[in-house]
Design a protein around this motif. Structure first.
Motif, mmCIF file in Angstrom:
data_model
loop_
_atom_site.group_PDB
_atom_site.id
_atom_site.type_symbol
_atom_site.label_atom_id
_atom_site.label_comp_id
_atom_site.label_asym_id
_atom_site.label_seq_id
_atom_site.Cartn_x
_atom_site.Cartn_y
_atom_site.Cartn_z
ATOM 1 N N GLU A 42 28.797 47.706 -60.292
ATOM 2 C CA GLU A 42 29.065 46.008 -60.579
ATOM 3 C C GLU A 42 29.206 45.633 -59.207
ATOM 4 O OE1 GLU A 42 30.150 42.606 -62.430
ATOM 5 O OE2 GLU A 42 29.354 44.447 -63.427
ATOM 6 N N PRO A 43 28.833 44.121 -59.013
ATOM 7 C CA PRO A 43 29.082 43.764 -57.820
ATOM 8 C C PRO A 43 30.743 43.797 -57.427
ATOM 9 C CG PRO A 43 27.642 42.206 -58.900
ATOM 10 C CD PRO A 43 28.085 43.509 -60.010
ATOM 11 N N ASN A 44 30.908 44.173 -56.098
ATOM 12 C CA ASN A 44 32.306 44.136 -55.547
ATOM 13 C C ASN A 44 33.176 42.801 -55.978
ATOM 14 O OD1 ASN A 44 32.247 46.669 -54.790
ATOM 15 N ND2 ASN A 44 30.938 46.129 -53.134
ATOM 16 N N TRP A 45 34.232 42.939 -55.903
ATOM 17 C CA TRP A 45 35.142 41.583 -55.901
ATOM 18 C C TRP A 45 35.309 40.995 -54.517
ATOM 19 C CZ3 TRP A 45 39.377 39.199 -54.268
ATOM 20 C CH2 TRP A 45 39.917 38.010 -55.162
ATOM 21 N N SER A 46 34.925 39.647 -54.521
ATOM 22 C CA SER A 46 35.033 38.803 -53.288
ATOM 23 C C SER A 46 33.738 38.839 -52.491
ATOM 24 C CB SER A 46 36.101 39.510 -52.216
ATOM 25 O OG SER A 46 36.123 40.305 -51.744
ATOM 26 N N GLY A 47 33.508 37.817 -51.684
ATOM 27 C CA GLY A 47 32.575 37.893 -50.700
ATOM 28 C C GLY A 47 32.384 36.568 -49.800
ATOM 29 N N ALA A 48 31.335 35.655 -49.945
ATOM 30 C CA ALA A 48 31.182 34.701 -48.989
ATOM 31 C C ALA A 48 31.415 33.440 -50.028
ATOM 32 C CB ALA A 48 29.719 34.780 -48.463
ATOM 33 N N LEU A 49 31.846 32.509 -49.544
ATOM 34 C CA LEU A 49 32.085 31.122 -50.063
ATOM 35 C C LEU A 49 30.621 30.406 -50.215
ATOM 36 C CD1 LEU A 49 34.249 29.233 -51.570
ATOM 37 C CD2 LEU A 49 34.340 28.074 -49.115
ATOM 38 N N VAL A 50 30.363 29.816 -51.546
ATOM 39 C CA VAL A 50 28.949 29.054 -51.703
ATOM 40 C C VAL A 50 29.275 27.997 -52.500
ATOM 41 C CG1 VAL A 50 26.654 29.455 -52.873
ATOM 42 C CG2 VAL A 50 27.463 31.048 -51.684
ATOM 43 N N CYS A 51 28.754 26.963 -52.016
ATOM 44 C CA CYS A 51 28.865 25.478 -52.685
ATOM 45 C C CYS A 51 27.614 25.013 -52.923
ATOM 46 C CB CYS A 51 29.576 24.702 -51.285
ATOM 47 S SG CYS A 51 29.889 22.804 -52.303
ATOM 48 N N HIS A 52 27.621 24.554 -53.928
ATOM 49 C CA HIS A 52 26.616 23.610 -54.641
ATOM 50 C C HIS A 52 26.746 22.257 -55.026
ATOM 51 C CE1 HIS A 52 24.101 27.246 -55.211
ATOM 52 N NE2 HIS A 52 25.190 27.696 -56.131
ATOM 53 N N LYS A 53 26.071 21.167 -55.043
ATOM 54 C CA LYS A 53 26.445 19.890 -55.749
ATOM 55 C C LYS A 53 25.973 20.004 -57.202
ATOM 56 C CE LYS A 53 25.037 14.883 -55.440
ATOM 57 N NZ LYS A 53 24.207 13.996 -55.062
ATOM 58 N N LEU A 54 27.156 19.536 -58.072
ATOM 59 C CA LEU A 54 26.767 19.314 -59.288
ATOM 60 C C LEU A 54 25.975 18.410 -59.732
ATOM 61 C CD1 LEU A 54 27.978 21.579 -61.408
ATOM 62 C CD2 LEU A 54 29.754 19.776 -61.993
ATOM 63 N N ILE A 55 24.884 18.585 -60.639
ATOM 64 C CA ILE A 55 24.121 17.576 -61.079
ATOM 65 C C ILE A 55 24.152 17.274 -62.553
ATOM 66 C CG2 ILE A 55 21.669 16.937 -61.196
ATOM 67 C CD1 ILE A 55 21.080 18.541 -58.651
ATOM 68 N N GLN A 56 24.484 15.942 -62.858
ATOM 69 C CA GLN A 56 24.608 15.584 -64.255
ATOM 70 C C GLN A 56 23.297 15.017 -64.648
ATOM 71 O OE1 GLN A 56 27.036 12.429 -65.420
ATOM 72 N NE2 GLN A 56 28.076 13.811 -67.183
ATOM 73 N N HIS A 57 22.692 15.524 -65.914
ATOM 74 C CA HIS A 57 21.274 14.807 -66.533
ATOM 75 C C HIS A 57 21.763 13.897 -67.449
ATOM 76 C CE1 HIS A 57 18.957 17.808 -64.067
ATOM 77 N NE2 HIS A 57 19.891 18.555 -64.426
ATOM 78 N N GLU A 58 20.482 13.157 -67.857
ATOM 79 C CA GLU A 58 20.953 12.135 -68.747
ATOM 80 C C GLU A 58 21.517 12.603 -70.163
ATOM 81 O OE1 GLU A 58 17.303 9.927 -69.430
ATOM 82 O OE2 GLU A 58 17.190 9.316 -67.523
ATOM 83 N N ASN A 59 21.166 13.727 -70.590
ATOM 84 C CA ASN A 59 21.606 14.229 -71.809
ATOM 85 C C ASN A 59 23.248 14.686 -71.599
ATOM 86 O OD1 ASN A 59 21.028 16.610 -70.316
ATOM 87 N ND2 ASN A 59 19.935 17.322 -72.088
ATOM 88 N N GLY A 60 23.770 14.881 -70.399
ATOM 89 C CA GLY A 60 24.904 15.234 -69.989
ATOM 90 C C GLY A 60 25.055 16.604 -69.586
ATOM 91 N N THR A 61 23.983 17.484 -69.535
ATOM 92 C CA THR A 61 23.771 18.660 -69.047
ATOM 93 C C THR A 61 23.918 19.030 -67.715
ATOM 94 O OG1 THR A 61 21.475 18.742 -69.092
ATOM 95 C CG2 THR A 61 22.756 19.412 -71.149
#
Length: 531
Positions: free
Chosen positions: A331-350
């Motif tokens: 199992e991947p170890n707990w903790s690591g590096a901080l990753v950021c994404h931009k959240l994208i909202q589509h026309e149907n709300g997804t």
């Protein structure tokens, strides 16, 4: 076969790899690293910059919020050390950022308790906010011992914090678990009141307040099936309400950051009672990333909303060990590096995740793109740096065609015995293992999946513990690919709307390649930039 390869990267001077000078043999001249494909074993930087990791320790569960008073995002996180105190561990540390790509360390923000007898001997996930009504910053957090409770601290300046030890929420007082009662998240609902949602065993607890100080129990609402939903994050975006959560059931397909959506807060609370009705209709089961991104929570500056999670480090003696040490047997170890994404909202709300806009400005130095080797179904390029932005366009002729991008790709020195002299000699041979992000057809409904594979004649192929990320096939079969790397952390985005995270050790300062697997795929506009 690979067709129509256009090298659009600027042909600058060869990469300078001074760290490789130690890789020489007695009596040999210094190795021409820029002109070879020999595998080099790199070391990680002491700290990561784009995907932040402190110089000592690692990042656990991020708790982002937008500080409107300071005009910046602040991201608190659980500080993990290799030698945690057995009872008093995970103080809150923090970073600030204006753009999700560049960070300023804040150091320790909220300490743990001083002894194992205090309710917050160890700290667990929570949330931070600024309350304009009283001019105070609030941190609501988990106090962890053999039991879990919710506690709080306040500050007038985000520097000096006062713990309110007289105020404690205990799950058992409201019919919830004593040992699983954690991860408080606060937001404003349609009624204008502050609401707090807390994760407990198989259900959530909801409280409300008009002043962020005095809280009244509202009700419980269920989690999904037999699973624990950690690190809840609730917000409204456009016309929809969202619950982002991390599913704690430890399986190779389910331990991911997911979300539910509904038109109202009330409807959001009943999503798990009728998944068929409320499940996001995006054919991705509400998944936001791979197993290499966990404990994701969001924050918005009023214009853009970003999501931060941690990408787990892996253990192993060699990079080969670490790259496949995932899943049920590791199992991947707990903790690591901080990753950021931009959240994208589509026309149907997804929702999906995309690249942070500031990334391109950060990776601003064009690098040489040079073909080192070609085969029937691949092109190998020259060595990467430590921080890379790779971009290219792939055009497939058929719906079932697939392609991939591989790292740690090259050759290794091996010893052979000369048949004539009987003397050992060293030759460069094709490396038996390399690691590939494969854009693969998935089932029969037009979906694609980015799989993580160990390839080469010694490779194990698909690594199920890493699983992958599902996204819809582009209608025109055209894939504009952006890949960002910072040491061993990799993010891959397709057509700006679909992104996933992965860990690949040893990719920096080694060659990389694009594969087409004997499919009819056209690759063009290949570029690399760095910082």
């Amino acid at each position: 076969m690979v067709k129509n390869i256009i090298l659009s990267g600027l042909m600058l001077s060869a990469l300078t790899l001074t760290a490789c000078s130690e890789e020489t043999f007695d009596g040999d001249a210094p190795k021409d690293w820029a002109g070879t494909t020999s595998f080099f074993t790199p070391t990680e930087d002491a700290s990561f910059s784009t995907y932040y990791m402190p110089e000592i320790g690692r990042v656990g569960d991020p708790m982002p919020f937008y500080d409107q008073k300071a005009g910046e995002f602040k991201v608190l996180y659980l500080q993990e050390f290799n030698n945690n105190d057995p009872y008093c561990f995970h103080p809150f540390y923090g970073v600030s950022t204006k753009d999700g790509a560049n960070y300023q360390a804040l150091g320790e923000v909220l300490p743990t308790g001083k002894s194992k007898n205090e309710a917050d001997a160890a700290l667990g996930t929570g949330c931070a906010l600024y309350n304009e009504a009283d001019g105070l910053y609030y941190i609501y957090y988990t106090g962890h011992t053999s039991k879990e409770v919710v506690m709080r601290a306040t500050s007038p300046d985000f520097k000096t914090w006062t713990k309110d030890k007289a105020w404690v929420l205990k799950g058992a007082d409201y019919g919830f678990s004593e040992t699983d009662f954690r991860d408080p998240q606060i937001f404003k609902a349609e009624d204008g009141k502050w609401h707090m949602v807390i994760s407990s065993k198989l259900k959530f607890a909801e409280f409300e307040s008009s002043n962020m100080k005095d809280w009244t129990y509202v009700e419980e609402f269920p989690m999904i099936w037999d699973r624990m939903c950690e690190c809840p994050d609730i917000f409204k975006m456009g016309d929809y309400w969202y619950l982002v959560y991390s599913e704690a059931l430890r399986t190779d397909w389910s331990r991911k950051v997911k979300y539910m959506m509904a038109p109202t807060w009330h409807d959001l609370k009943i999503c798990f009672t009728d998944p068929g009705r409320w499940w996001p209709k995006d054919d991705k089961e509400g998944v936001l990333d791979t197993r290499a991104f966990y404990a994701g929570k969001t924050a918005s500056n009023g214009t853009d909303r970003y999501i931060w999670g941690w990408s787990p480090y892996r253990s192993g003696v060699t990079n080969d060990d670490k790259n496949i040490n995932i899943g049920a047997s590791g199992e991947p170890n707990w903790s690591g590096a901080l990753v950021c994404h931009k959240l994208i909202q589509h026309e149907n709300g997804t929702l999906t995740v995309g690249k942070v806009p500031a990334m391109d400005a950060k990776y601003d130095k064009p690098a040489e793109v040079k073909v080192m080797k070609t085969g029937e179904d691949f092109v190998m390029y020259n060595r990467l740096g430590t921080h890379n932005h790779i971009s290219f366009t792939a055009k497939t002729a058929n719906d079932g065609d697939r392609f991939g991008v591989s790292f740690c790709h090259g050759s290794r020195l091996v010893t052979e015995i000369d048949k004539n002299t009987g003397e050992p000699t060293q030759i460069e041979a094709e490396d038996g293992k390399y690691y590939t992000l494969v854009v693969n057809p998935e089932w029969e409904n037009g979906r694609r999946k980015v799989n993580f594979e160990q390839n080469g004649y010694m490779g194990k192929g698909f690594i199920p513990g890493a699983d992958g990320y599902i996204f819809p096939r582009p209608a025109d079969n055209t894939y504009h690919v952006d890949i960002y790397t910072d040491n061993s952390v990799v993010t891959m985005y397709i057509n700006g709307d679909y992104g996933c995270t992965q860990r690949i050790y040893g990719l920096q300062k080694n060659c990389w390649a694009i594969h087409t697997y004997f499919n009819d795929v056209t690759i063009s506009d290949v570029k690399v930039s760095q910082y």
